[in-house]
Structure formats: structure tokens, C-alpha cells
Motif scaffolding. Sequence first.
Motif, PDB file in Angstrom:
ATOM      1  N   ASP A  60      -1.595  -4.733  -6.075  1.00 39.08           N
ATOM      2  CA  ASP A  60      -1.470  -4.750  -4.834  1.00 39.08           C
ATOM      3  C   ASP A  60      -0.931  -3.944  -4.580  1.00 39.08           C
ATOM      4  N   ASP A  61       0.323  -3.300  -5.173  1.00 39.02           N
ATOM      5  CA  ASP A  61       0.728  -2.191  -4.937  1.00 39.02           C
ATOM      6  C   ASP A  61       0.975  -1.519  -4.279  1.00 39.02           C
ATOM      7  N   ASP A  72      -1.588  -1.479  -1.417  1.00 39.64           N
ATOM      8  CA  ASP A  72      -0.398  -1.430  -0.264  1.00 39.64           C
ATOM      9  C   ASP A  72      -0.016   0.166   0.849  1.00 39.64           C
ATOM     10  N   CYS A  73       0.379   0.594  -0.707  1.00 40.56           N
ATOM     11  CA  CYS A  73       0.288   2.620  -0.643  1.00 40.56           C
ATOM     12  C   CYS A  73      -0.702   3.048  -0.248  1.00 40.56           C
ATOM     13  N   GLN A  94      -2.793   2.502   1.395  1.00 40.50           N
ATOM     14  CA  GLN A  94      -3.290   2.223   3.260  1.00 40.50           C
ATOM     15  C   GLN A  94      -2.256   2.513   3.247  1.00 40.50           C
ATOM     16  N   SER A  95      -1.451   2.673   3.568  1.00 41.75           N
ATOM     17  CA  SER A  95       0.158   3.534   4.252  1.00 41.75           C
ATOM     18  C   SER A  95      -0.275   4.792   3.904  1.00 41.75           C
ATOM     19  N   GLY A  99       5.392   4.080   1.750  1.00 39.05           N
ATOM     20  CA  GLY A  99       4.524   2.607   2.152  1.00 39.05           C
ATOM     21  C   GLY A  99       5.423   2.197   0.747  1.00 39.05           C
ATOM     22  N   LEU A 107       8.026  -1.223   0.720  1.00 35.73           N
ATOM     23  CA  LEU A 107       8.080  -2.576  -0.821  1.00 35.73           C
ATOM     24  C   LEU A 107       9.287  -3.156  -1.520  1.00 35.73           C
TER      25      LEU A 107
END
Length: 121
Positions: A46-47, A50-51, A53-54, A89, A93
Motif C-alpha cells: 500500500d505504501d 501511494d508513493c 501515485q505521488s 509521498g 506517510l
Amino acid sequence: MYLQNKDLYVEIIISKAQGKLTRNSKLMLETLAKRTIKKMRYYSNDDRMDCYQSGLLDMFSNWYNFNEEKSDNAFAYFTEIFKRGLAKGFNELYKKKGDNDHQIRLISIESSNDGMGLHSI
């Protein structure tokens, strides 16, 4: 898809002339991102996503800032933009509010003491 600097450079020039990214340039930037993030390590998938996508957001938001008069190395430019997006990103987090000197550390109750957990005496 094999990605070459020359091809990416040409697609970015065409995109700038049209005022929007071409389909090929989008695919090339996504390929660059997928190959770059493979070299990074994250705590969870998930991390990682997220990164990722950033990083993509930064690349797609700043593609027009590539200056072909300064450099013809579009590959290096977009790789750097993506990596900075990954870092941004990651910091979103894991940076703790008020921890300007990075002194706050989290200790898991279950995994402390070599996996034996914390116990009261």
C-alpha cells in the motif's frame, strides 16, 4: 515496452507542440515509473502504491516544464521528477507532525525485545 531517451524526448516535444501529452508519451512515462519504483523498498505494498501515485502525479503535473533548450535528456529529467515525487509521498506517510529533528520513533509492543514482546514485571 523498451524505453529509449530519444523516443521519449521526441514524444515530449510533440506533446508540448500539441499542448497535451500524447498517448505514447503517457505510456512511456508510466513505463519509466514502473521500472524506477522496482528499485525502491517500502514497508508495505500500500505504501509502495501511494508513493507510486505521488510520483506519477508529479510527473504528469510537471511534464510541460521540461526545457529542451537546456537538455535533450528527457529520461533523466522525468526519472528525477518521479523520484522526488516518491520521496514526497513517503514523507507524507511517515513524517510525524512536530518532529522537525526526526527524533520521534515508534516502538511496537508486540515486536519489541527480540520478538518476545513487552512484559510488565
